[in-house]
Design a protein around this motif. Structure first.
Motif, PDB file in Angstrom:
ATOM      1  N   ALA A  22      28.388  64.825  34.379  1.00 42.35           N
ATOM      2  CA  ALA A  22      28.972  63.362  34.063  1.00 42.35           C
ATOM      3  C   ALA A  22      30.145  63.550  33.209  1.00 42.35           C
ATOM      4  N   ARG A  23      29.869  64.360  31.748  1.00 46.14           N
ATOM      5  CA  ARG A  23      31.037  64.664  30.917  1.00 46.14           C
ATOM      6  C   ARG A  23      32.364  65.518  31.516  1.00 46.14           C
ATOM      7  N   LYS A  24      31.857  66.244  32.211  1.00 52.29           N
ATOM      8  CA  LYS A  24      32.940  67.232  32.933  1.00 52.29           C
ATOM      9  C   LYS A  24      33.783  66.326  33.873  1.00 52.29           C
ATOM     10  N   ALA A  25      33.040  65.414  34.665  1.00 51.91           N
ATOM     11  CA  ALA A  25      33.716  64.445  35.532  1.00 51.91           C
ATOM     12  C   ALA A  25      34.812  63.767  34.845  1.00 51.91           C
ATOM     13  N   LYS A  26      34.373  63.066  33.792  1.00 48.62           N
ATOM     14  CA  LYS A  26      35.139  62.198  33.059  1.00 48.62           C
ATOM     15  C   LYS A  26      36.425  62.979  32.389  1.00 48.62           C
ATOM     16  N   LYS A  27      35.999  64.012  31.938  1.00 49.18           N
ATOM     17  CA  LYS A  27      37.283  64.671  31.229  1.00 49.18           C
ATOM     18  C   LYS A  27      38.260  65.190  32.416  1.00 49.18           C
ATOM     19  N   ALA A  28      37.800  65.582  33.631  1.00 45.38           N
ATOM     20  CA  ALA A  28      38.616  66.211  34.689  1.00 45.38           C
ATOM     21  C   ALA A  28      39.359  64.732  34.979  1.00 45.38           C
ATOM     22  N   LYS A  29      38.766  63.567  35.083  1.00 46.19           N
ATOM     23  CA  LYS A  29      39.665  62.577  35.541  1.00 46.19           C
ATOM     24  C   LYS A  29      40.601  61.896  34.246  1.00 46.19           C
ATOM     25  N   GLY A  30      40.259  62.140  33.267  1.00 44.46           N
ATOM     26  CA  GLY A  30      41.403  61.970  32.079  1.00 44.46           C
ATOM     27  C   GLY A  30      42.623  62.996  32.326  1.00 44.46           C
ATOM     28  N   GLN A  31      42.152  64.231  32.527  1.00 51.27           N
ATOM     29  CA  GLN A  31      43.180  65.237  32.744  1.00 51.27           C
ATOM     30  C   GLN A  31      44.287  64.957  33.902  1.00 51.27           C
ATOM     31  N   ARG A  32      43.630  64.503  35.249  1.00 45.53           N
ATOM     32  CA  ARG A  32      44.380  64.062  36.179  1.00 45.53           C
ATOM     33  C   ARG A  32      45.476  62.844  35.924  1.00 45.53           C
ATOM     34  N   LYS A  33      44.798  61.864  35.074  1.00 50.72           N
ATOM     35  CA  LYS A  33      45.596  60.757  34.741  1.00 50.72           C
ATOM     36  C   LYS A  33      46.866  61.266  33.675  1.00 50.72           C
ATOM     37  N   LEU A  34      46.401  62.000  32.939  1.00 50.41           N
ATOM     38  CA  LEU A  34      47.472  62.592  32.018  1.00 50.41           C
ATOM     39  C   LEU A  34      48.585  63.382  32.658  1.00 50.41           C
ATOM     40  N   GLU A  35      48.078  64.048  33.559  1.00 50.85           N
ATOM     41  CA  GLU A  35      49.135  64.720  34.225  1.00 50.85           C
ATOM     42  C   GLU A  35      49.975  63.934  34.957  1.00 50.85           C
ATOM     43  N   ARG A  36      49.389  62.845  35.705  1.00 55.29           N
ATOM     44  CA  ARG A  36      50.384  61.907  36.359  1.00 55.29           C
ATOM     45  C   ARG A  36      51.402  60.966  35.595  1.00 55.29           C
ATOM     46  N   ARG A  37      50.885  60.714  34.535  1.00 56.26           N
ATOM     47  CA  ARG A  37      51.764  60.048  33.477  1.00 56.26           C
ATOM     48  C   ARG A  37      52.873  61.050  32.864  1.00 56.26           C
ATOM     49  N   LEU A  38      52.443  62.237  32.698  1.00 59.53           N
ATOM     50  CA  LEU A  38      53.560  62.981  32.206  1.00 59.53           C
ATOM     51  C   LEU A  38      54.609  63.474  33.120  1.00 59.53           C
ATOM     52  N   ALA A  39      54.022  63.512  34.629  1.00 62.30           N
ATOM     53  CA  ALA A  39      54.940  63.735  35.607  1.00 62.30           C
ATOM     54  C   ALA A  39      55.876  62.520  35.806  1.00 62.30           C
ATOM     55  N   GLN A  40      55.112  61.424  35.443  1.00 66.11           N
ATOM     56  CA  GLN A  40      55.924  60.042  35.749  1.00 66.11           C
ATOM     57  C   GLN A  40      57.055  60.088  34.630  1.00 66.11           C
ATOM     58  N   ALA A  41      56.737  60.208  33.422  1.00 63.68           N
ATOM     59  CA  ALA A  41      57.654  60.215  32.214  1.00 63.68           C
ATOM     60  C   ALA A  41      58.878  61.154  32.519  1.00 63.68           C
ATOM     61  N   LYS A  42      58.427  62.445  33.074  1.00 63.56           N
ATOM     62  CA  LYS A  42      59.593  63.368  33.452  1.00 63.56           C
ATOM     63  C   LYS A  42      60.557  62.853  34.243  1.00 63.56           C
ATOM     64  N   LEU A  43      60.102  62.046  35.450  1.00 63.81           N
ATOM     65  CA  LEU A  43      60.762  61.856  36.611  1.00 63.81           C
ATOM     66  C   LEU A  43      61.769  60.678  35.966  1.00 63.81           C
ATOM     67  N   GLU A  44      61.175  59.570  35.228  1.00 60.60           N
ATOM     68  CA  GLU A  44      61.854  58.668  34.620  1.00 60.60           C
ATOM     69  C   GLU A  44      62.871  58.897  33.442  1.00 60.60           C
ATOM     70  N   ALA A  45      62.829  60.010  32.928  1.00 61.44           N
ATOM     71  CA  ALA A  45      63.653  60.509  31.720  1.00 61.44           C
ATOM     72  C   ALA A  45      65.136  60.795  32.690  1.00 61.44           C
ATOM     73  N   LYS A  46      64.897  61.298  33.858  1.00 59.61           N
ATOM     74  CA  LYS A  46      66.233  61.443  34.467  1.00 59.61           C
ATOM     75  C   LYS A  46      66.509  60.661  35.314  1.00 59.61           C
ATOM     76  N   ASP A  47      65.787  59.379  35.717  1.00 53.30           N
ATOM     77  CA  ASP A  47      66.234  58.376  36.300  1.00 53.30           C
ATOM     78  C   ASP A  47      65.834  57.040  35.666  1.00 53.30           C
ATOM     79  N   PRO A  48      66.468  56.491  34.632  1.00 55.58           N
ATOM     80  CA  PRO A  48      66.298  55.190  34.026  1.00 55.58           C
ATOM     81  C   PRO A  48      65.885  54.269  34.953  1.00 55.58           C
TER      82      PRO A  48
END
Length: 353
Positions: free
Chosen positions: A20-46
């Motif tokens: 359960a601890r590993k599943a929760k950590k993996a879920k948080g990592q996926r969410k962080l990757e999505r947010r970083l990718a979205q921030a990188k995209l929005e930095a190029k396109d306000p």
């Protein structure tokens, strides 16, 4: 890809917690990757970020409130769909122009003279109520505190008539319960209306950490979020408590913010740190009001009456007759313009101000 095993199917407790601890950590990592990718995209396109913020509007009780026909602004839901029409109707504008506060806004008197305000308490008040009244005297420029006497003949209606005959424009009565201030009655003189507010969350100036010191300058007044016809009347009532011409060199501002029918009172001083930055320092006091009723005229005196006058002859003294005609007499019954009742709040999204 190997099938994942649900942690709830694992009988070993330590292994189940580890999975359960590993599943929760993996879920948080996926969410962080999505947010970083979205921030990188929005930095190029306000424009993409602007579009996302416009679509992701949080749903709160404030922006989902039920539309009241007495709104002086457009229907929020109709305005969002593009079919709403803003502005004040001719009927509402005529009512505002002829309300009891119209004389304040059309007066030709000196705007540098503050309106006279009489502040008093309920009978047999305690020290905490007197301390709060001292704070109110410092807030309103033309305020004066007079201790209320004990005994019969000092009802609010009689005192209001006495104050109106001596040039007072408002009367504020602080009520207490269990030796603590719990309500405020605000009377507009000489002909009303009378507003009754519940009083909560009082903090005096000395209780606010790092508070500023007040000066004798006339403060600015900020009234926020009074959108209905009732709310507009309450806002105009508070507006008449202050001089129409603030003294900007004092840098003092009084804010009355309405949120879900709770009126939050704050007083600040603003300081310009630079050409782009400004800071606020609270002066105090702070308290919260909630409107419970709005009555027409000054408070009634139920047992108000005088003995029949004896037979009199015309003495020819016209001045005494004029004084009797100009005397403010309280009514014998209250006429409510609006009163809060529990059945009025049909949903959590129903607000009146």
């Amino acid at each position: 890809m190997a099938p994942t095993l649900e942690p709830s199917l694992i009988k070993n407790k330590m292994k189940r917690e580890e999975m359960a601890r590993k599943a929760k950590k993996a879920k948080g990592q996926r969410k962080l990757e999505r947010r970083l990718a979205q921030a990188k995209l929005e930095a190029k396109d306000p424009a993409a970020k602007k579009k996302r913020l416009a679509e992701n509007v949080p749903r709160t009780l404030d922006n989902m409130r039920e539309f009241d026909p007495s709104f002086l602004t457009a229907d929020p839901s109709a305005e969002a769909s593009g079919s709403g029409s803003g502005g004040i109707t001719d009927e509402a504008a005529a009512d505002i122009a002829n309300d009891p506060f119209a004389d304040y806004f059309t007066s030709t008197e000196d705007p540098s003279i503050p309106p006279k305000i009489l502040i008093t308490t309920s009978p047999k008040a305690s020290k905490s109520t007197y301390d709060f009244c001292d704070e109110l005297v410092g807030v309103f420029p033309g305020a004066e505190f007079i201790r209320r006497k004990k005994g019969k003949g000092f009802e609010m209606g009689r005192i209001a008539g006495w104050a109106a005959g001596r040039g007072y424009k408002h009367m504020c009565v602080v009520n207490e319960d269990m030796k603590k201030p719990n309500a405020i009655t605000l009377i507009h003189l000489p002909s009303g209306p009378t507003a009754y507010f519940k009083l909560t969350s009082i903090e005096l100036t000395k209780q606010i950490y790092g508070h500023a010191r007040a000066t004798s300058h006339f403060p600015e007044l900020v009234l926020n979020n009074f959108v209905t016809r009732l709310g507009n009347s309450v806002g105009r009532l508070f507006q008449t408590l202050f001089p129409p011409m603030p003294e900007f060199e004092g840098r003092q501002v009084v804010t009355l913010h309405n949120q879900r029918d709770f009126l939050f009172f704050r007083r600040h001083r603003y300081a310009f740190r630079s050409t782009e930055k400004v800071a606020l320092q609270e002066i105090g006091p702070r308290f919260t009001l909630k409107l419970r009723s709005l009555r027409k005229g000054i408070p009634a005196v139920k047992n108000f009456g005088e003995a029949p006058k004896p037979l009199e002859f015309d003495s020819g003294d016209e001045e005494e007759d004029k004084k009797e005609e100009g005397k403010i007499v309280p009514p014998k019954g209250d006429e409510f313009l609006w009163a809060w009742k529990p059945e009025l709040e049909t949903t959590r999204k129903t607000f009146f101000l």
